[in-house]
Design an enzyme around this catalytic site. Structure first.
Site, PDB file in Angstrom:
ATOM      1  N   GLU A 156      20.249  -6.983 -21.535  1.00 54.24           N
ATOM      2  CA  GLU A 156      21.182  -8.060 -21.905  1.00 54.24           C
ATOM      3  C   GLU A 156      21.593  -7.949 -23.441  1.00 54.24           C
ATOM      4  O   GLU A 156      22.366  -8.489 -24.008  1.00 54.24           O
ATOM      5  CB  GLU A 156      20.557  -9.342 -21.629  1.00 54.24           C
ATOM      6  CG  GLU A 156      19.300  -9.644 -22.276  1.00 54.24           C
ATOM      7  CD  GLU A 156      19.064 -11.304 -21.845  1.00 54.24           C
ATOM      8  OE1 GLU A 156      19.032 -11.536 -20.718  1.00 54.24           O
ATOM      9  OE2 GLU A 156      18.462 -11.822 -22.687  1.00 54.24           O
ATOM     10  N   SER A 157      20.506  -7.499 -24.303  1.00 57.40           N
ATOM     11  CA  SER A 157      20.690  -7.482 -25.705  1.00 57.40           C
ATOM     12  C   SER A 157      21.500  -6.573 -25.985  1.00 57.40           C
ATOM     13  O   SER A 157      21.848  -6.748 -27.227  1.00 57.40           O
ATOM     14  CB  SER A 157      18.998  -6.937 -26.039  1.00 57.40           C
ATOM     15  OG  SER A 157      18.928  -5.496 -25.449  1.00 57.40           O
TER      16      SER A 157
END
Lengths: 266, 311
Positions: free
Chosen positions: A55-56
């Site tokens: 998700e980063s």
């Protein structure tokens, strides 16, 4: 080496259970630990075309060491694409491209709702937990959510203290009522004792398979609701030799997965 | 016109008590030097935000500079729950901060909306959960649930965020503030651009000509930037891709120290209050742990394939 070596530890079995839920070609959002292990075992065995993202902002990372967080430095060199949260959570997840998301939590209830916010009242928490992070959107928008949990009545209550992340909310029809996308939601709960799946009618989790050494009665007594049992309930297939080889020789030669034993996944 | 200055001057001039501050980073490129300076100058009443907060936010909360936190998540990663954050919410130590909770989808989208000048943005998360039932200091304005004017179905609107100041750490910037990054972005591009002004710290200052050799890497243009601080090693104990790795040992030290109020205060004295600036911080790190460990954090080097923008 036999087809099913008997020297495995419970976290390895759980990682295999996760891997077997991943299909070839799936787009998977992973965290660290179990999710990465499961997705990679799948990729090295039956699902070579599965792809992963964090998700980063990272897509198709090629880390040379196991990542310790989804923001780890080792995820950068060699990735196919790096952007940020809006790219992964917005463009890909909310955009409808994510097949599988992995989640875990301090509490998971019978509808697959997850609590990562607080134990006790929200305004006066007995224990304040990290919060949603990416969990709520993954639970809202991924097509198949795989949930990792420890099997005891406190962690698998009938109802979570705080619903951080939606499973089937309060049962059949609830996700539709809230306009969560069709064909999304919890798929499987993988615990250290069993694999639970969701009844297509009631959306309640039921016992699908029990891990070797565990009994149906034991599992029912460790579950915080009146756990229904599948007609075809059976023993979970133990880790296969090829799955263990991938974990021990390629993915995790230092066997960092053992830390999950210390955390209670036994 | 050069905007290069010290972190002390940048924070003194551009971060005011009561400000709404965006602080970028995702373990990757955490602007720790600025965080320490904010604590050292004993700012107060700040509202802070970003997606996926970590030890830097925990430290500001423990140090008492924070009044409000627009949050999605906060932890020490591998080292578990954020100790100062827990003490604040469970015991009111040093005081109870006010929290407004979103997620790693909705909050970055709110920053994106702020950057774009949109008043609000529809998102497809939060729906049906207790995150809709808890409202903090934004009250009714945390979100609005409406029927979509297009199909009549429920749709959640969340407000745009426009922080007073955004603080990011980048690999390189020029003297005017054109800031370039590579590696994991988190929400720093939108967070910085949503802010009314931006403080940039960087591993190195480069010429405008160098910026122009690969302008696609620029995430913030110079006209938004009010201060440029050349601050090598500014992300430690976080990391900066191509410069230095994560310092897991220091993370453990922080976890242990922050476990008690006394330990946390001793940590602040040793690493923040009694340290005048980042250069002194690096010197203290080397004195304390040895040059070999400092050198051990340095990244390997691997050239990218050179790109050409020529026509």
């Amino acid at each position: 080496m036999s087809e099913h070596p008997n020297d495995y530890i419970k976290p390895e079995l759980m990682a295999c259970c996760g891997a077997r839920e991943i299909r070839d070609g799936d787009v998977v959002v992973v965290g660290t630990g179990f999710p990465t292990m499961s997705a990679n075992v799948a990729k090295y065995t039956h699902a070579p075309r599965a792809v992963m993202m964090q998700e980063s902002g990272v897509y198709d990372a090629r880390p040379r060491r196991p990542a310790l967080s989804v923001g780890d430095a080792c995820l950068n060199p060699g990735a196919a694409m790096i952007g940020g949260l809006v790219d992964i959570m917005g463009m890909f997840l909310q955009g409808g491209w994510i097949d599988v998301g992995f989640l875990s939590g301090s509490q998971v209830d019978r509808f697959g709702n997850i609590n990562t916010t607080c134990i006790g009242p929200y305004d006066q928490p007995k224990s304040r937990l990290p919060g949603s992070g990416g969990a709520n959107p993954i639970g809202s928008l991924a097509k198949r959510v795989l949930i990792i949990a420890q099997h005891d009545p406190r962690r698998l209550p009938a109802r979570v203290d705080f619903m951080t992340t939606p499973g089937y909310i309060d049962g059949a029809g609830a996700r539709e009522k809230w306009n969560l996308p069709a064909g999304t939601g919890p798929h499987t709960i993988i615990t250290n004792k069993a694999v639970l799946r969701f009844d297509p009618e009631t959306k309640e989790a039921y016992l699908a398979s029990f891990h070797p050494g565990c009994t149906v009665d034991e599992i029912r007594s460790l579950t915080g609701w009146d756990l229904k049992v599948a007609d075809d309930v059976h023993e979970t297939e133990p880790p296969r030799a090829d799955e263990l080889r991938v974990m021990r020789e390629i993915l995790d030669p230092h066997r960092m997965i053992k830390i999950y034993e210390a955390k209670g996944y036994v | 016109m050069s905007k290069v200055m010290t972190m002390k001057d940048a924070v003194a001039a551009h971060v005011h008590d009561g400000d709404f501050v965006y602080i970028g980073g995702y373990i990757c490129r955490t602007p720790f030097s600025a965080v320490h300076e904010i604590i050292r100058q004993r700012k107060s009443g700040l509202t802070i935000t970003r997606g996926n907060a970590a030890d830097d936010f925990d430290m500001m909360i423990g140090a008492g500079v924070v009044k409000r936190f627009i949050s999605t998540f906060i932890s020490l990663g591998l080292y578990g729950l954020a100790r100062c954050y827990r003490r604040s919410l469970e015991k009111g130590v040093p005081h109870r901060i006010e929290v407004e909770e979103y997620t790693n989808l909705s909050l970055p989208m709110m920053l994106m909306a702020g950057a774009m000048g949109m008043p609000f943005v529809p998102v497809r998360d939060l729906l049906g959960t207790d995150l809709m039932n808890v409202r903090g200091f934004l009250g009714e304005n945390k979100y609005r649930l409406i029927e979509s004017p297009f199909d009549g179905k429920p749709v959640l609107l969340v407000p745009a965020l426009n922080p007073d100041v955004g603080i990011i750490h980048v690999q390189q910037a020029d003297e005017n503030g054109n800031a370039q990054i590579w590696g994991i972005g988190g929400d720093c591009k939108y967070g910085a651009n949503a802010s009314k002004k931006v403080i940039v710290s960087c591993e190195r200052i480069v010429s405008r000509e160098v910026i122009g050799k690969d302008p696609s890497r620029t995430i913030v243009p110079d006209f938004k930037v009010v201060a440029v601080v050349e601050e090598p090693f500014a992300s430690h104990p976080g990391y900066t891709p191509g410069f230095y790795d994560l310092d897991m040992g220091f993370g453990y030290l922080y976890k242990e120290a922050s476990g008690t109020v006394e330990g946390f205060q001793a940590f602040l004295r040793e690493w923040v209050y009694d340290i005048p600036d980042r250069t002194a911080y690096i010197q203290h790190f080397i004195d304390r742990f040895g040059y070999a460990r400092f050198k051990g954090l340095q990244a390997r080097f691997d050239y990218g394939y050179p790109v050409s923008y020529e026509y």
